[in-house]
Enzyme design. Structure first.
Site, PDB file in Angstrom:
ATOM      1  N   ARG A  94       6.788   3.963 -10.317  1.00  0.00           N
ATOM      2  CA  ARG A  94       5.994   3.616  -9.131  1.00  0.00           C
ATOM      3  C   ARG A  94       6.061   2.126  -8.780  1.00  0.00           C
ATOM      4  O   ARG A  94       6.219   1.786  -7.602  1.00  0.00           O
ATOM      5  CB  ARG A  94       4.539   4.060  -9.315  1.00  0.00           C
ATOM      6  N   ARG A 132       2.232   9.923  -1.471  1.00  0.00           N
ATOM      7  CA  ARG A 132       2.428   9.309  -2.790  1.00  0.00           C
ATOM      8  C   ARG A 132       1.186   8.516  -3.141  1.00  0.00           C
ATOM      9  O   ARG A 132       0.652   7.788  -2.288  1.00  0.00           O
ATOM     10  CB  ARG A 132       3.619   8.325  -2.792  1.00  0.00           C
ATOM     11  N   LEU A 138      -0.691   5.477  -4.497  1.00  0.00           N
ATOM     12  CA  LEU A 138      -0.314   4.066  -4.557  1.00  0.00           C
ATOM     13  C   LEU A 138      -1.143   3.373  -5.639  1.00  0.00           C
ATOM     14  O   LEU A 138      -2.356   3.565  -5.710  1.00  0.00           O
ATOM     15  CB  LEU A 138      -0.531   3.418  -3.191  1.00  0.00           C
ATOM     16  N   ASN A 182      -6.065   4.265   5.752  1.00  0.00           N
ATOM     17  CA  ASN A 182      -5.605   5.638   5.548  1.00  0.00           C
ATOM     18  C   ASN A 182      -6.441   6.554   6.429  1.00  0.00           C
ATOM     19  O   ASN A 182      -7.561   6.226   6.799  1.00  0.00           O
ATOM     20  CB  ASN A 182      -5.806   6.022   4.073  1.00  0.00           C
ATOM     21  N   HIS A 206      -7.929  10.522   6.383  1.00  0.00           N
ATOM     22  CA  HIS A 206      -8.112  11.694   5.513  1.00  0.00           C
ATOM     23  C   HIS A 206      -8.882  12.763   6.281  1.00  0.00           C
ATOM     24  O   HIS A 206      -9.860  12.445   6.957  1.00  0.00           O
ATOM     25  CB  HIS A 206      -8.868  11.294   4.243  1.00  0.00           C
ATOM     26  N   ASP A 224      -8.482   8.238  -1.606  1.00  0.00           N
ATOM     27  CA  ASP A 224      -9.388   8.705  -0.547  1.00  0.00           C
ATOM     28  C   ASP A 224     -10.792   8.122  -0.695  1.00  0.00           C
ATOM     29  O   ASP A 224     -11.802   8.792  -0.436  1.00  0.00           O
ATOM     30  CB  ASP A 224      -9.444  10.244  -0.510  1.00  0.00           C
ATOM     31  N   ALA A 245      -9.069  15.474  16.184  1.00  0.00           N
ATOM     32  CA  ALA A 245     -10.006  14.354  15.999  1.00  0.00           C
ATOM     33  C   ALA A 245      -9.334  13.205  15.253  1.00  0.00           C
ATOM     34  O   ALA A 245      -9.559  12.024  15.559  1.00  0.00           O
ATOM     35  CB  ALA A 245     -11.239  14.833  15.242  1.00  0.00           C
TER      36      ALA A 245
END
Ligand code: GRF
Length: 219
Positions: free
Chosen positions: A67, A93, A95, A109, A111, A147, A175
């Protein structure tokens, strides 16, 4: 005024990528797409990037031994393109702190749930199974926990008794596209700051801050 340079990371079909490409295609939008970056050579989003005529690149994680070396390659490509804000758009992936800390406060991000509920995969099936009445989407800053991270904007959508995971996913996805663009706009306009782990946005009206079904707006 200079537009904020986005680096959009994706792994798959790229509908959120498309929403960002469409928004940034407008010269009046305060951000531009500097780089669309996929970690899979077969990511459908690559066609979208080509269609939009933005710089695109594949950095295939399978070609890196671990990674950290993969993430270093990501950061090098993003830096070379002059990226100022990293937007994860279905980037599949995990991180590590290596990447997250390098881009602290500069990576976001999306979600498909009302975080902190239902992080991770299969969010829609899990929400239906739990019997909750609202689903939704969250745009948040990246943190070392998956998340998680300071929430910028959320949209709520109802879960109907007839929903299955696919029907709900499609409703939430609409949305997602709306709030991702809105969150990027706020950041590009310099209106977003993080204080004690919470996000504050300057000059937001109720209508812009909440996505709720008619009749559910705050009074
Ligand atoms: C979206 O639901 C996004 O919230 C999640 O992965 C999905 C990607 O879809 N992180 P797409 O590739 O943007 O269509």
């Amino acid at each position: 005024m200079a537009r904020l340079k986005l680096g959009i990371l994706f792994s798959g079909r790229g509908t959120n990528l498309q929403a960002l490409l469409d928004a940034t295609a407008d010269p009046a939008f305060p951000a531009e797409t500097a780089l669309a970056l996929a970690n899979r050579p077969d990511a459908g989003g690559l066609k979208r990037a080509a269609g939009a005529g933005v710089p695109a690149q594949v950095i295939d994680h399978k070609r890196y031994p671990d990674r950290p070396t993969f993430e270093t390659a990501l950061t090098e490509a993003l830096t070379a393109a002059g990226v100022e804000l990293v937007c994860l758009a279905g980037f599949m992936r995990l991180l590590t702190p290596n990447f997250v800390n390098r881009w602290a406060g500069k990576a976001i991000n999306i979600h498909p749930s009302l975080l902190p509920a239902f992080p991770g995969l299969n969010t829609h099936a899990r929400a239906i199974e739990a019997g909750v009445r609202f689903a939704g989407a969250t745009v948040h800053f990246l943190s070392t926990e998956m998340d998680a991270g300071p929430i910028i904007l959320q949209a709520a959508t109802p879960i109907l008794p007839t929903d299955d995971a696919d029907i709900l996913a499609a409703r939430v996805l609409r949305a997602e596209h709306e709030i991702y663009i809105r969150a990027v706009r706020w950041i590009a306009e310099g209106r977003v700051r993080i204080e004690n782990g919470r996000v504050h946005v300057a000059d937001v009206t109720d209508d812009a801050a909440y996505y709720l079904p008619a009749g559910q707006r705050p009074v």
